[in-house]
Design a protein around this motif. Structure first.
Motif, mmCIF file in Angstrom:
data_model
loop_
_atom_site.group_PDB
_atom_site.id
_atom_site.type_symbol
_atom_site.label_atom_id
_atom_site.label_comp_id
_atom_site.label_asym_id
_atom_site.label_seq_id
_atom_site.Cartn_x
_atom_site.Cartn_y
_atom_site.Cartn_z
ATOM 1 N N SER A 1 -22.720 -24.107 19.134
ATOM 2 C CA SER A 1 -22.031 -23.744 20.631
ATOM 3 C C SER A 1 -23.372 -23.456 21.635
ATOM 4 O O SER A 1 -24.548 -23.201 20.980
ATOM 5 C CB SER A 1 -21.571 -22.413 20.388
ATOM 6 O OG SER A 1 -21.448 -21.502 21.466
ATOM 7 N N ILE B 1 -26.713 -22.199 19.773
ATOM 8 C CA ILE B 1 -26.380 -21.377 18.452
ATOM 9 C C ILE B 1 -25.954 -22.301 17.425
ATOM 10 O O ILE B 1 -25.204 -23.004 17.733
ATOM 11 C CB ILE B 1 -25.002 -20.475 18.873
ATOM 12 C CG1 ILE B 1 -25.696 -19.365 19.892
ATOM 13 C CG2 ILE B 1 -24.718 -19.743 17.576
ATOM 14 C CD1 ILE B 1 -24.376 -18.759 20.665
ATOM 15 N N GLN C 1 -28.076 -18.240 14.548
ATOM 16 C CA GLN C 1 -29.229 -18.059 14.766
ATOM 17 C C GLN C 1 -29.182 -18.782 16.304
ATOM 18 O O GLN C 1 -28.485 -19.537 16.494
ATOM 19 C CB GLN C 1 -30.252 -18.808 13.921
ATOM 20 C CG GLN C 1 -30.597 -18.020 12.782
ATOM 21 C CD GLN C 1 -31.205 -16.829 13.054
ATOM 22 O OE1 GLN C 1 -31.784 -16.571 13.960
ATOM 23 N NE2 GLN C 1 -30.940 -15.840 11.804
ATOM 24 N N VAL C 2 -29.992 -18.005 17.293
ATOM 25 C CA VAL C 2 -30.086 -18.666 18.390
ATOM 26 C C VAL C 2 -31.318 -19.173 18.891
ATOM 27 O O VAL C 2 -32.436 -18.603 18.552
ATOM 28 C CB VAL C 2 -29.791 -17.113 19.518
ATOM 29 C CG1 VAL C 2 -29.637 -17.651 21.115
ATOM 30 C CG2 VAL C 2 -28.301 -16.432 18.879
#
Lengths: 440, 443
Positions: free
Chosen positions: B127, B163, B171-172
């Protein structure tokens, strides 16, 4: 207000909008600020503006202004922005006119008509209670009151007008010491819809806490029981848990709670309720910020995850009903999804007395740095104390807690009797078993 | 009311446009037109503030501020407040805007953003979100001493986040660039490359390890060291906090507060995100050496604090129609003479912390907490494993004194700084720095 709203809706429709909505907000607030134990200034602020949403083929355009001569231009820009966007087949409709509930305790005439003199008197009481104690000063503080009106109108017949009041006070204190490393600080605050806040106690609590926190000791890294004051648990939940409840995040693949409805996500006796109807609640209103009638939603019931938070758009996408969580912080913000009154429930007891060995944490530094999707956090505790044999024992100099919010929810094993309103969150102190702490 | 000693007004007119994309689709397009004013009046030792929005009736607002100040002064008389004197600011060297964002259609902007977004979708990214914002603000300042000045500013910027997820783990990766530029911001920065970096960071962090916790030697990258210098040093040097006793730097001017290789500057005249030609009190913007060769040299001042503590005004700022308070502008650690490789060699075993997810500081006690975007383990003078969830906390003065090497690769980052509920644009930066010991949070 009505004429302005009607005219804007009419223009949006004639410009080609299939649906349109206006949100007109007026707010008048006054506050007095404290620095160095003295009331330094008095402030007044007037806010008045309009936000417009225009919808074409499910695509939404937004514009806002506080200039009356620019309202028409704003309406045209909202409509033209809606045309730039791709069609959205998931769009259902703006809310329709419905039966609105009665809510209690959000408007207090004493606050609406409070004179500056009364407000200064209350500010004085707040800081006087710090003066009564030796060795501690008010560094800053503020007392404020506000009165607001909002009007929501849309082309589906919604036409809602509501008035509300709010009062709040906070005090930051510092306990002096000749050795700078023994200096300690603390704060306390209260917020309410009514003039029922215990103004004297705000200062007193902040002063006593700063004094008690002096001469903190080092502790070793360990696994232990932790009790989080309402300030600390609220801060942690807002940063690491609440974002995962937002249905928009769930639908976009940004939530650890995706697919978890019906699963056990917390201790057996934990329940969390979101309510727009709570008597005297900070986020209580007859409807949400797009005009859906307020309701109560069980988020977690006895440890089982029950519902996300929806607005009308995301609810349509999931073929369910809005939970009335559309929120805007100002007329110039596009509405988003946020909790209303977020109420934590767990069987209450004397949690400190029941703890043989543990740590009590009043507030946190750095909670907003948590990973809002995975729920991982690593934060510094403030005004923390050791608990020995059921009593608050010694202040702790420095301690970090790190972990994951979704693991933490299973570790909840107790709650105190000290329920507080921390903004829209309503919670007692929460006890957590077997938590990792890092000392220094 | 003859007892009014001083008054001033800020009149602000602005337009802000924002576009957000979510997973490649337009999520929001919004525009806001606003105008308003904030007025202050001083009566002996008391201030009155009035802020109004919409149609500006300046005289009414002024009367109301004067009345508040007057009533305050009768209710709680205090020592007279004196303001440091200032002259009409000279406005030269304004940033030039090459491409006015108004000249580019919304449709063209959306199409560029969609192209940028595609680059963030590296394998493993689930995303994305992308935000672009532009603002044009005209500010006029006038006061009872006859100062009258104005300027216009344009700011643009974009932020990308990606993401990645796998087995319930998320995790970003984030990248952002904001500046006092027009639409040429996209010529100044390679947004495609940055989008790809954000995607790669998110994916790489999925397989990263937890850091060892405890007191360790660390290297901070320019972004995180910049956040440290802003949060821990910059805020503690704001004279209003010093005055109220909420700063560990209180009473330390002329004293050594850092390792002698540390120089900290705040400079609003730099053409970075925190730029302004004059502050919210009409005072000329000037460069300040906060720490010079490890010695505390200067605080940041408003006219009131400059008179009371001794110093130069020029750092009083406000968000919109809010009350002006002492703020930073572009704050950084000046270049030293070391390089990154030397640091890795010298640290031998420790942690390299990179990027920032924000932080918080208690300036009164001098305690801070920051989260890095990521970290790397350093073993035997070599960079090895990637680490996630790395945080850094400790005592500001300890960290400043433990700085053993300062790099020569200063980089600035743009951001927004919050104080008393007001957000303002700032930049902060640093070269790489090596700190002999710091408390790292982790397993």
């Amino acid at each position: 207000m009505y004429e302005l709203g009607e005219a804007a809706l009419k223009l949006a429709t004639s410009e080609g909008a299939e649906e349109a909505e206006v949100y007109v907000q007026t707010n008048y607030s006054t506050s007095s600020d404290v620095r160095n134990n003295k009331i330094e200034s008095a402030k007044e602020q007037k806010v008045e503006g309009i936000g417009i949403r225009a919808i074409i083929n499910g695509s939404v355009g937004f514009a806002s202004t506080n200039i009356s001569s620019k309202v028409e231009e704003a309406v045209r820009r909202a409509v033209s922005s809606a045309r730039v966007r791709e069609n959205d087949p998931d769009w259902q409709a703006l809310p329709s006119n419905s039966k609105y509930p009665k809510v209690r305790g959000i408007m207090d005439e004493n606050i609406k008509f409070m004179e500056l003199e009364t407000s200064l008197e209350l500010t004085n009481q707040m800081i006087k209670s710090v003066d009564e104690l030796d060795g501690v000063d008010v560094t800053s503080g503020s007392f404020s009151r506000s009165y607001g009106k909002k009007l929501i109108m849309n082309t589906n017949g919604v036409n809602v007008f509501e008035e509300e009041t709010l009062v709040s006070g906070f005090v930051d204190t510092i306990a002096r010491a000749s050795n700078p490393s023994h200096i300690s600080t603390a704060y306390d605050f209260q917020i309410s819809r009514n003039l029922d806040i215990d103004i004297h106690n705000i200062g007193k609590n902040a002063a006593q806490l700063a004094l008690k926190s002096q001469n903190g000791e080092s502790i070793t890294s360990q696994k232990t029981d932790i009790i989080l004051h309402p300030f600390a648990i609220t801060d942690l939940l807002e940063s690491s848990f609440v974002p995962s409840l937002n249905s928009d995040n769930v639908q976009k693949g940004r939530s650890s709670l995706k697919g978890k409805i019906g699963e056990k996500i917390g201790s057996e006796e934990l329940s969390i309720i979101d309510s727009g109807l709570l008597d005297n609640g900070i986020n209580t209103s007859i409807c949400d910020d797009e005009g859906s009638a307020s309701k109560e939603t069980k988020i977690i019931e006895n440890g089982i995850f029950n519902s996300y938070l929806y607005d009308s758009y995301t609810a349509g996408k999931d073929s369910t009903e809005s939970t009335s969580n559309s929120t805007r912080s100002s007329y110039n913000m596009i509405p988003n999804i946020a909790p209303r009154n977020f109420i934590l429930k767990y069987p209450q007891s004397n949690v400190v007395e029941e703890t043989a060995d543990g740590i009590y944490i009043t507030s946190l530094i750095g909670a907003h740095t948590a990973n809002s999707i995975s729920g991982d956090f690593s934060v510094e505790a403030r005004n923390a104390f050791t608990i020995k044999n059921g009593e608050i024992s010694k202040p702790i100099k420095s301690v970090m807690i790190s972990g994951n919010i979704f693991e933490l929810l299973h570790k909840i094993s107790g709650a105190g009797f000290d329920v507080r309103l921390v903004g829209g969150t309503v919670t007692p102190s929460i006890k957590l078993t077997d938590m990792k702490v890092i000392g220094s | 009311m003859s007892q009014i000693d001083f008054f001033d007004a800020r009149i602000i007119e602005g337009t802000v446009t924002a576009i957000t994309l979510d997973n490649g689709d337009v999520d929001d397009i919004s525009v806001n037109f606003s105008q308003g004013a904030s007025v202050r009046a001083l009566c002996h030792g008391s201030w009155g503030f009035t802020s109004i929005e919409g149609e500006i009736e300046l005289n009414n607002a002024l009367d109301s501020a004067k009345e508040l100040a007057y009533k305050m002064n009768s209710y709680s008389p205090k020592d007279k407040i004196e303001l440091a004197s200032i002259e009409d600011p000279k406005i030269g060297n304004l940033p030039t805007i090459k491409i006015n964002p108004n000249d580019i259609s919304i449709a063209e902007k959306v199409s560029l953003l969609k192209d940028i977004e595609k680059n963030a979708r590296v394998n493993g990214v689930k995303s994305t979100s992308l935000m672009y914002a532009e603002s044009q603000v005209k500010l006029e300042y006038t006061n009872s001493e006859g100062i009258d000045c104005e300027y216009e500013s344009v700011r643009t910027g974009f932020a990308i986040s990606a993401i990645a997820s796998e087995n319930d783990q998320y995790q970003v990766g984030r990248e952002s660039r904001f500046g006092i530029h027009g639409y040429e911001i996209f010529d100044l920065h390679d947004a495609y490359d940055l989008a790809q970096n954000a995607g790669n960071t998110a994916v790489d962090l999925l397989s990263a390890k937890q850091p060892p916790g405890g007191t360790l030697p660390v290297i901070l990258d320019p972004e995180l060291a910049g956040v440290f210098v802003h949060e821990a040093v910059g805020h503690a040097s704001e004279a209003d906090l010093v005055q109220e006793g909420s700063s560990v730097l209180k009473g330390k001017i002329g004293e050594s507060v850092a390792s002698s290789i540390v120089n900290v500057i705040d400079d609003p005249t730099l053409h970075e995100y925190g730029y302004y030609p004059f502050d919210s009190e009409g005072a000329q913007a000037k460069k300040n050496n906060i720490i010079k060769d490890g010695v505390l040299n200067s605080f940041l001042h408003s006219r009131e604090t400059a008179h009371e503590l001794g110093g130069r005004p020029g750092n009083c700022r406000s968000q919109g129609y809010s009350t002006p308070i002492v703020r930073m502008s572009n704050t950084y650690i000046e270049n030293g003479d070391s390089n990154f490789d030397e640091m890795v060699e010298m640290i031998n075993d420790g942690i390299y912390l990179s990027g920032s997810r924000g932080g918080q500081v208690n300036t009164g006690e001098g305690i801070f907490q920051f989260n890095a975007e990521k970290g790397y383990l350093i073993e035997n003078g070599e960079i090895t494993d990637l680490l996630k969830n790395v945080s850094l906390s400790g005592n500001t003065l300890d960290i400043l004194n433990n700085v053993e090497l300062v790099g020569n690769d200063l980089k600035m980052h743009s951001g927004r700084c919050g104080k008393n509920g007001q957000l303002i644009p700032v930049a902060d930066g640093s070269p790489h720095i090596f700190v002999s010991q710091a408390l790292v949070g982790g397993d």
